[in-house]
Design a protein around this motif. Structure first.
Motif, mmCIF file in Angstrom:
data_model
loop_
_atom_site.group_PDB
_atom_site.id
_atom_site.type_symbol
_atom_site.label_atom_id
_atom_site.label_comp_id
_atom_site.label_asym_id
_atom_site.label_seq_id
_atom_site.Cartn_x
_atom_site.Cartn_y
_atom_site.Cartn_z
ATOM 1 N N ALA A 330 -51.232 40.402 28.087
ATOM 2 C CA ALA A 330 -52.620 40.866 27.993
ATOM 3 C C ALA A 330 -52.833 42.148 28.790
ATOM 4 C CB ALA A 330 -53.561 39.776 28.500
ATOM 5 N N LEU A 331 -52.135 42.299 29.913
ATOM 6 C CA LEU A 331 -52.316 43.493 30.748
ATOM 7 C C LEU A 331 -51.823 44.764 30.051
ATOM 8 C CD1 LEU A 331 -52.917 45.017 33.372
ATOM 9 C CD2 LEU A 331 -50.832 44.063 34.346
ATOM 10 N N PRO A 332 -50.559 44.860 29.668
ATOM 11 C CA PRO A 332 -50.124 46.078 28.977
ATOM 12 C C PRO A 332 -50.717 46.238 27.579
ATOM 13 C CG PRO A 332 -48.341 44.470 29.086
ATOM 14 C CD PRO A 332 -49.432 43.966 29.964
ATOM 15 N N VAL A 372 -62.350 35.261 42.555
ATOM 16 C CA VAL A 372 -63.296 34.162 42.374
ATOM 17 C C VAL A 372 -63.013 33.316 41.133
ATOM 18 C CG1 VAL A 372 -65.152 35.287 43.656
ATOM 19 C CG2 VAL A 372 -64.928 35.738 41.210
ATOM 20 N N VAL A 373 -62.371 33.866 40.087
ATOM 21 C CA VAL A 373 -62.147 33.080 38.873
ATOM 22 C C VAL A 373 -60.949 32.149 39.072
ATOM 23 C CG1 VAL A 373 -63.050 34.941 37.434
ATOM 24 C CG2 VAL A 373 -60.582 34.763 37.813
ATOM 25 N N PRO A 374 -60.875 31.052 38.316
ATOM 26 C CA PRO A 374 -59.693 30.172 38.397
ATOM 27 C C PRO A 374 -58.442 30.914 37.935
ATOM 28 C CG PRO A 374 -61.515 29.093 37.247
ATOM 29 C CD PRO A 374 -61.892 30.521 37.383
ATOM 30 N N GLY A 378 -56.191 30.837 30.724
ATOM 31 C CA GLY A 378 -57.276 31.511 30.020
ATOM 32 C C GLY A 378 -57.937 32.615 30.824
ATOM 33 N N PRO A 379 -58.502 32.310 32.007
ATOM 34 C CA PRO A 379 -59.145 33.363 32.803
ATOM 35 C C PRO A 379 -58.205 34.497 33.184
ATOM 36 C CG PRO A 379 -59.802 31.201 33.590
ATOM 37 C CD PRO A 379 -58.707 30.973 32.589
ATOM 38 N N ALA A 385 -56.435 41.599 30.729
ATOM 39 C CA ALA A 385 -56.737 42.510 29.624
ATOM 40 C C ALA A 385 -57.708 43.604 30.076
ATOM 41 C CB ALA A 385 -57.319 41.737 28.442
ATOM 42 N N VAL A 386 -58.721 43.241 30.870
ATOM 43 C CA VAL A 386 -59.681 44.231 31.370
ATOM 44 C C VAL A 386 -58.998 45.196 32.340
ATOM 45 C CG1 VAL A 386 -61.834 44.568 32.625
ATOM 46 C CG2 VAL A 386 -61.608 42.646 31.039
#
Length: 506
Positions: A330-332, A372-374, A378-379, A385-386
């Motif tokens: 998701a990152l690249p 802060v997100v788990p 999924g998160p 991605a962002v």
């Protein structure tokens, strides 16, 4: 001193002679696109290798019965040699030909990749990775320069975006391909996969890359400067690695950092006094290049840090290597989407500095969200991605600002600086995240747990803020594409440029 190229084979003969492209290629109006596409082979291959290798850490620890701090040197040895050689490789390329040294680099990288796949021990693998980095330095020091001297000036940012997208594609495929290869054929195929790509790229480069039309005289080589640069970067990385769990006393860790600081200061002093310095300090005194390089380093640290962090986090929750690879993709993937699509989505009047601020703001907010997100599948995929979208917006604009401020005849040296900053950011991404995980395990909670990972996330947030500050402090006026450091129109406008520049070079 700038010289025109003698097109005849000169001393010492064909080994230092750049061959012209065939006339059928050179005279095509889209010849620059073919050259950029060829450079993309190297961009793809280098980042595929970088992102795949992190997926082998677990198998290498088990297979060679080694600690995480020892296994990370499969990456750090490569990066240490790469960082030390990028600037000298760029300088040699400006003197002897960028196409020539690029192709030699590809040959060395491809051969060393095959040898890495045959390594019988962790130590020999680390040594072979150093040899692989010699070829990578020759490739990477020339990649940005070949793009900027091949493409028309008004298309330079778009060409750099294509190259960044090829890097992102390599990064995107790396985790997934690496997960499949490691879980099926074994870790050795992570290196063997480079060989067929390298063979195709060598053939393409021979026929499609232009010769170097303007060169800087060689005039000697600054070996003491190279030694000081290697000692400075090596001291930092060894010190961080030793502090991450290697069995060395505390005084040795402190000594390594003192050595690095002394060598760094000595390098700066040496470059100011040497008759033929390794690095022209005048290039990095300008605001555009200085802040741009700080941004490039920070951006690549944020890009590669998660490649070390996420496998540790997801392994602790029982995720498979393939699942981890898919999440990391998701990152690249976000990087690639932004690098290729930002010009179509963002307003044409938005300057390179504005794009840098926008991109850095996006990945700073996303890395902060990881606090802060788990930290589950999924998160993590959404946030990564962002981060990728922000980095894909930031990186091409940042590169264009730097290279636009570099004189055209020094583009190899400028490209070496950009890639040295990227390499140092990559190395620090590996080393600092490993150190943060070690400290988090020792002082902050159970190994591999969420509390431990937050230490590493805090490092990424801090570096993201540095990148945002560097982007904000950048020049308010656009730099004329093609170098020279003069204020000029935005790269997108095409005014003031030389249409077709580089497209007819042999």
């Amino acid at each position: 001193m700038t010289t025109r190229v003698d097109t005849r084979p000169g001393w010492p003969g064909l080994l230092l002679h750049e061959r012209a492209r065939p006339d059928a290629v050179r005279r095509r109006p889209y010849a620059w696109r073919l050259a950029v596409a060829t450079v993309c082979f190297g961009a793809f291959m280098g980042q595929l290798d970088a992102s795949i290798v992190t997926l082998t850490y677990g198998r290498l620890r088990d297979g060679f019965h080694a600690s995480p701090a020892a296994v990370e040197w499969v990456s750090l040895a490569y990066l240490l040699v790469l960082i030390a050689l990028l600037v000298p490789a760029g300088r040699l390329s400006d003197a002897y030909g960028r196409k020539l040294l690029y192709l030699y680099g590809f040959g060395v990288f491809t051969a060393a990749s095959a040898v890495c796949g045959l390594a019988p021990s962790l130590l020999t693998l680390v040594l072979f990775r150093g040899a692989q980095a010699v070829g990578a330095a020759l490739m990477q020091a020339n990649s940005v320069a070949l793009v900027t001297t091949s493409a028309p000036r008004e298309r330079m940012r778009a060409a750099l975006g294509i190259q960044a997208a090829a890097q992102a594609l390599g990064l995107a495929l790396g985790p997934t391909v690496g997960g499949v290869l490691v879980s099926t054929l074994g870790w050795r195929w992570v290196f063997f996969v480079n060989v067929p790509i390298g063979v195709v790229a060598l053939v393409a480069g021979h026929y499609l890359l232009p010769r170097t039309r303007e060169r800087r005289g060689g005039g000697g080589f600054d070996w003491p400067g190279l030694a000081l640069l290697g000692a400075a970067t090596g001291g930092v990385l060894l010190g961080l690695s030793a502090a991450s769990g290697l069995p060395v006393p505390g005084w040795a860790v402190v000594s390594l950092f003192v050595l690095a600081a002394a060598a760094g200061w000595g390098f700066v002093v040496r470059q100011g006094r040497a008759a033929v310095p390794l690095l022209d300090l005048a290039l990095v005194r300008g605001r555009t290049i200085l802040f741009g390089l700080a941004g490039a380093l920070s951006g690549y640290l944020v890009l590669f840090g998660p490649l070390v962090l996420v496998p540790v986090v997801l392994a602790g929750s029982g995720s498979s290597e393939l699942t981890t690879g898919l999440v990391l993709t998701a990152l690249p993937a976000g990087f690639a989407a932004a690098a290729t699509g930002a010009d179509r989505v963002l307003p044409r009047r938005l300057s390179d500095r504005g794009r840098c601020v926008l991109g850095a703001g996006a990945f700073t907010a996303a890395t902060a969200a990881l606090l802060v997100v788990p930290l589950t599948v999924g998160p993590l995929a959404v946030v990564l991605a962002v981060v990728g979208l922000g980095l894909g917006t930031f990186t091409p604009a940042n590169n264009a600002m730097i290279m636009g401020a570099v004189p055209r005849e020094a583009s190899g040296t400028g490209g070496g600086l950009v890639n040295m900053a990227r390499g140092l950011g990559t190395a620090l991404g590996v080393a600092l995240v490993t150190l943060a995980l070690h400290l988090g395990t020792r002082y902050g909670g159970a190994g591999g747990g969420t509390g431990t990972a937050r230490w590493a996330v805090a490092v990424l947030v801090g570096v993201s803020v540095v990148a945002l500050a560097a982007a904000w402090a950048g020049p308010r006026t656009a730099v004329r594409p093609g170098g020279g450091g003069h204020a000029g129109p935005d790269l997108r406008s095409g005014s003031g440029g030389r249409p077709g520049s580089g497209a007819t070079h042999g």
